[in-house]
Scaffold this motif. Structure first.
Motif, mmCIF file in Angstrom:
data_model
loop_
_atom_site.group_PDB
_atom_site.id
_atom_site.type_symbol
_atom_site.label_atom_id
_atom_site.label_comp_id
_atom_site.label_asym_id
_atom_site.label_seq_id
_atom_site.Cartn_x
_atom_site.Cartn_y
_atom_site.Cartn_z
ATOM 1 N N GLY A 198 0.816 -1.213 0.000
ATOM 2 C CA GLY A 198 0.000 0.000 0.000
ATOM 3 C C GLY A 198 0.845 1.257 0.000
ATOM 4 N N HIS A 199 0.180 2.408 0.105
ATOM 5 C CA HIS A 199 0.895 3.682 -0.001
ATOM 6 C C HIS A 199 1.576 4.097 1.290
ATOM 7 C CE1 HIS A 199 -2.720 5.455 1.838
ATOM 8 N NE2 HIS A 199 -3.428 4.817 0.916
ATOM 9 N N LEU A 200 1.183 3.512 2.446
ATOM 10 C CA LEU A 200 1.874 3.792 3.703
ATOM 11 C C LEU A 200 1.892 2.530 4.560
ATOM 12 C CD1 LEU A 200 3.226 5.915 5.584
ATOM 13 C CD2 LEU A 200 0.970 6.235 6.625
ATOM 14 N N PRO A 201 3.062 1.988 4.863
ATOM 15 C CA PRO A 201 3.128 0.814 5.741
ATOM 16 C C PRO A 201 2.720 1.194 7.166
ATOM 17 C CG PRO A 201 5.173 1.104 4.492
ATOM 18 C CD PRO A 201 4.392 2.373 4.344
ATOM 19 N N VAL A 202 1.722 0.502 7.695
ATOM 20 C CA VAL A 202 1.213 0.774 9.042
ATOM 21 C C VAL A 202 1.175 -0.529 9.830
ATOM 22 C CG1 VAL A 202 -0.758 1.569 10.406
ATOM 23 C CG2 VAL A 202 -0.147 2.765 8.299
ATOM 24 N N ASN A 203 1.751 -0.499 11.023
ATOM 25 C CA ASN A 203 1.749 -1.662 11.932
ATOM 26 C C ASN A 203 2.319 -2.898 11.243
ATOM 27 O OD1 ASN A 203 0.690 0.022 13.840
ATOM 28 N ND2 ASN A 203 -1.409 -0.691 13.592
ATOM 29 N N THR A 204 3.579 -2.782 10.877
ATOM 30 C CA THR A 204 4.224 -3.806 10.052
ATOM 31 C C THR A 204 4.525 -5.101 10.800
ATOM 32 O OG1 THR A 204 6.376 -2.759 10.508
ATOM 33 C CG2 THR A 204 5.218 -2.101 8.499
ATOM 34 N N ASN A 205 4.356 -5.121 12.115
ATOM 35 C CA ASN A 205 4.493 -6.374 12.862
ATOM 36 C C ASN A 205 3.161 -7.119 12.972
ATOM 37 O OD1 ASN A 205 3.252 -4.598 14.601
ATOM 38 N ND2 ASN A 205 4.429 -5.199 16.402
ATOM 39 N N GLY A 206 2.072 -6.475 12.587
ATOM 40 C CA GLY A 206 0.735 -7.039 12.775
ATOM 41 C C GLY A 206 -0.057 -6.316 13.835
ATOM 42 N N GLY A 207 0.616 -5.433 14.571
ATOM 43 C CA GLY A 207 -0.064 -4.597 15.546
ATOM 44 C C GLY A 207 -0.705 -5.356 16.693
ATOM 45 N N GLY A 208 -1.469 -4.622 17.491
ATOM 46 C CA GLY A 208 -2.200 -5.243 18.590
ATOM 47 C C GLY A 208 -3.342 -6.109 18.116
ATOM 48 N N LEU A 209 -3.756 -5.926 16.863
ATOM 49 C CA LEU A 209 -4.855 -6.708 16.316
ATOM 50 C C LEU A 209 -4.445 -8.124 15.946
ATOM 51 C CD1 LEU A 209 -6.451 -3.964 14.036
ATOM 52 C CD2 LEU A 209 -7.490 -4.952 16.091
ATOM 53 N N SER A 210 -3.180 -8.318 15.548
ATOM 54 C CA SER A 210 -2.773 -9.648 15.089
ATOM 55 C C SER A 210 -1.433 -10.125 15.616
ATOM 56 C CB SER A 210 -2.729 -9.701 13.550
ATOM 57 O OG SER A 210 -4.018 -9.810 13.004
ATOM 58 N N CYS A 211 -0.583 -9.224 16.120
ATOM 59 C CA CYS A 211 0.737 -9.656 16.579
ATOM 60 C C CYS A 211 0.750 -9.965 18.069
ATOM 61 C CB CYS A 211 1.796 -8.594 16.263
ATOM 62 S SG CYS A 211 3.461 -9.050 16.822
ATOM 63 N N VAL A 212 0.542 -8.944 18.896
ATOM 64 C CA VAL A 212 0.664 -9.110 20.342
ATOM 65 C C VAL A 212 -0.068 -7.971 21.037
ATOM 66 C CG1 VAL A 212 2.847 -7.824 20.430
ATOM 67 C CG2 VAL A 212 2.324 -9.477 22.238
ATOM 68 N N HIS A 213 -0.715 -8.270 22.158
ATOM 69 C CA HIS A 213 -1.327 -7.207 22.964
ATOM 70 C C HIS A 213 -1.469 -7.705 24.393
ATOM 71 C CE1 HIS A 213 -3.829 -4.032 24.489
ATOM 72 N NE2 HIS A 213 -3.671 -3.360 23.353
ATOM 73 N N PRO A 214 -0.394 -7.565 25.175
ATOM 74 C CA PRO A 214 -0.425 -8.050 26.564
ATOM 75 C C PRO A 214 -0.860 -6.967 27.546
ATOM 76 C CG PRO A 214 1.816 -7.520 25.939
ATOM 77 C CD PRO A 214 0.951 -7.142 24.777
ATOM 78 N N GLY A 215 -2.070 -6.454 27.368
ATOM 79 C CA GLY A 215 -2.584 -5.431 28.268
ATOM 80 C C GLY A 215 -2.222 -4.031 27.833
ATOM 81 N N MET A 216 -0.924 -3.767 27.616
ATOM 82 C CA MET A 216 -0.453 -2.474 27.125
ATOM 83 C C MET A 216 0.509 -2.734 25.967
ATOM 84 S SD MET A 216 -0.081 -0.048 30.495
ATOM 85 C CE MET A 216 1.142 -0.998 31.411
ATOM 86 N N TYR A 217 0.262 -2.058 24.844
ATOM 87 C CA TYR A 217 0.957 -2.390 23.593
ATOM 88 C C TYR A 217 2.049 -1.392 23.205
ATOM 89 C CZ TYR A 217 1.620 -3.033 18.550
ATOM 90 O OH TYR A 217 2.162 -3.204 17.302
ATOM 91 N N GLY A 218 2.065 -0.204 23.810
ATOM 92 C CA GLY A 218 2.878 0.897 23.310
ATOM 93 C C GLY A 218 4.334 0.586 23.059
ATOM 94 N N ILE A 219 4.961 -0.213 23.925
ATOM 95 C CA ILE A 219 6.393 -0.483 23.778
ATOM 96 C C ILE A 219 6.697 -1.208 22.469
ATOM 97 C CG2 ILE A 219 6.491 -2.750 24.949
ATOM 98 C CD1 ILE A 219 9.016 -1.551 26.427
ATOM 99 N N PHE A 220 5.740 -1.955 21.949
ATOM 100 C CA PHE A 220 5.970 -2.713 20.726
ATOM 101 C C PHE A 220 5.975 -1.811 19.490
ATOM 102 C CE2 PHE A 220 4.108 -5.539 23.891
ATOM 103 C CZ PHE A 220 5.096 -6.503 23.965
ATOM 104 N N THR A 221 5.352 -0.615 19.585
ATOM 105 C CA THR A 221 5.454 0.328 18.470
ATOM 106 C C THR A 221 6.892 0.818 18.341
ATOM 107 O OG1 THR A 221 4.951 2.343 19.762
ATOM 108 C CG2 THR A 221 3.083 1.090 18.878
ATOM 109 N N ILE A 222 7.572 1.003 19.468
ATOM 110 C CA ILE A 222 8.975 1.420 19.456
ATOM 111 C C ILE A 222 9.855 0.290 18.931
ATOM 112 C CG2 ILE A 222 10.922 2.099 20.898
ATOM 113 C CD1 ILE A 222 8.976 4.328 20.805
ATOM 114 N N ILE A 223 9.648 -0.914 19.446
ATOM 115 C CA ILE A 223 10.495 -2.049 19.078
ATOM 116 C C ILE A 223 10.404 -2.347 17.585
ATOM 117 C CG2 ILE A 223 10.814 -4.539 19.389
ATOM 118 C CD1 ILE A 223 9.957 -4.074 22.357
#
Length: 390
Positions: A321-346
């Motif tokens: 697509g025209h802008l890659p967003v949540n390239t790890n799969g995000g909290g919707l499909s990759c990981v969401h252990p209560g708080m997700y913010g640190i994974f956006t940095i990683i």
């Protein structure tokens, strides 16, 4: 000292995750510690080099103290500010100030949660949080939070701008397409628009596929001054901008359900970085619910208010697509252990270091990592970049 003078003064030199998905037999602290030690090793440092610590947890009010004890460190700088899932993005600027002042030399930011497999059940956790964090105008009615809060925002966006459930489904399908290229992602099965639309309804208009995962997982990163970063083994990723804004706690206190404090955090972070959305190669957003992605794309300036649906249509934020967003799969499909913010940095760091394999964004030099906490309550935006952008 101005915020602009801090631009690029610190770099992330180590990142790690542990226990993504299901970490049977591990506690929150053990998951955090495994992530922390791996991130420190990734930075080419020892735990004895760490003299700054940032951490937070929704399960303990004095979480930083047992973390210090468990890791066996004695930090000269400590930040345990708890803003929900945005905390680990918001920790950046205080850490940069501490580094620049000479208060400390290496800051560890870390998180861990066994939310999915913990013996302490989810129902008990929700009840405990309602007791510890009562929201006076909402808690007495026992709403299904957080899904129903985000469903309100989604409903308003649909009413005001003509957004549809199919548009929301585009976000979930794009996240899954990225997750299918990520070996760490918890959910990697194919997902179609119809799968999202026909999934079990959680809080109208959000189905279960519009809602984030419930997983275990931990993450950590290490921040040092820029001049030191150049001598460490990993490619440094520099922090060009960071800002945090809070406008409300309860969803009922939002002045406009379609406008979040990301408009403020994004504006200030971009100003500090001296960049604009058009300069950004990828975006990692806190997608606890599909509506989040639309709201934050709009509020951070990647499209105009009300145009988020059009922006994501036809795979606009999916691979290719025209802008890659949540390239790890995000909290919707990759990981969401209560708080997700640190994974956006990683994920941003891994992409900028060129370590993402099949999902790697070619030539990536800049990234936005954006965290959200509570019910669209706290917003924190970070602008990260490689050395070429300094």
């Amino acid at each position: 000292m101005s915020l602009q003078s801090l631009r690029g003064s610190a770099a992330i030199v180590g990142v790690a995750t542990f226990g993504q998905g299901e970490a049977h037999g591990f506690t929150d602290m053990e998951i955090l510690a495994r992530s922390a030690r791996a991130a420190v090793a990734d930075a080419g440092l020892k735990m004895s080099d760490i003299d700054g610590l940032c951490t937070a947890s929704s399960s303990a009010s004095m979480w930083s103290m047992p973390v210090v004890e468990y890791l066996g460190i004695r930090p000269r700088f400590l930040d345990s500010t708890m803003l929900g899932g945005s905390s680990f993005v918001a920790h950046l600027l205080p850490a940069m100030l501490a580094l620049q002042s000479g208060q400390c030399n290496a800051v560890l930011v870390c998180y861990g949660s066994a939310q999915r497999t913990a013996a302490f059940g989810r129902r008990e956790m929700v009840a405990a949080r309602r007791h510890l964090d009562p929201q006076p105008y909402e808690t007495p009615y026992e709403p299904m939070l957080p899904p129903s809060a985000y469903a309100l925002a989604a409903s308003r966006h649909m009413h005001q701008f003509g957004t549809t459930r199919r548009d929301l489904a585009e976000v979930a399908v794009a996240a899954r397409a990225w997750a299918r290229m990520n070996p760490e992602a918890f959910m990697r099965d194919p997902l179609s628009i119809d799968d999202v639309l026909n999934a079990r309804m959680i809080s109208d208009p959000l189905s279960v596929r519009d809602c984030c995962l419930v997983t275990d997982g931990g993450g950590a990163y290490v921040l040092v001054r820029a001049e030191r970063a150049r001598d460490l083994p990993r490619k440094p990723v520099y922090v060009l901008g960071n800002a945090t804004a809070v406008w409300n706690r309860q969803i009922s206190s939002m002045h406009d359900l379609t406008v979040t404090a990301a408009t403020e955090s994004g504006r200030e972070a971009f100003a500090m970085a001296g960049l604009t959305p058009s300069d950004i190669d990828m975006v990692q957003l806190y997608d606890a619910f599909t509506i989040n992605t639309l709201l934050f794309l709009e509020d951070l300036g990647f499209c105009k208010k009300g145009e988020g649906a059009a922006f994501v249509q036809n795979g606009g934020i999916a691979p290719g697509g025209h802008l890659p967003v949540n390239t790890n799969g995000g909290g919707l499909s990759c990981v969401h252990p209560g708080m997700y913010g640190i994974f956006t940095i990683i994920e941003s760091v891994r992409q900028l270091r060129g370590e993402c394999g099949e999902r790697q964004i070619a030539g990536a030099r800049t990234a936005v990592a954006h965290g959200n906490g509570g019910m669209l309550s706290s917003q924190s935006t970070a602008i990260l970049a490689t050395e070429e952008v300094l």
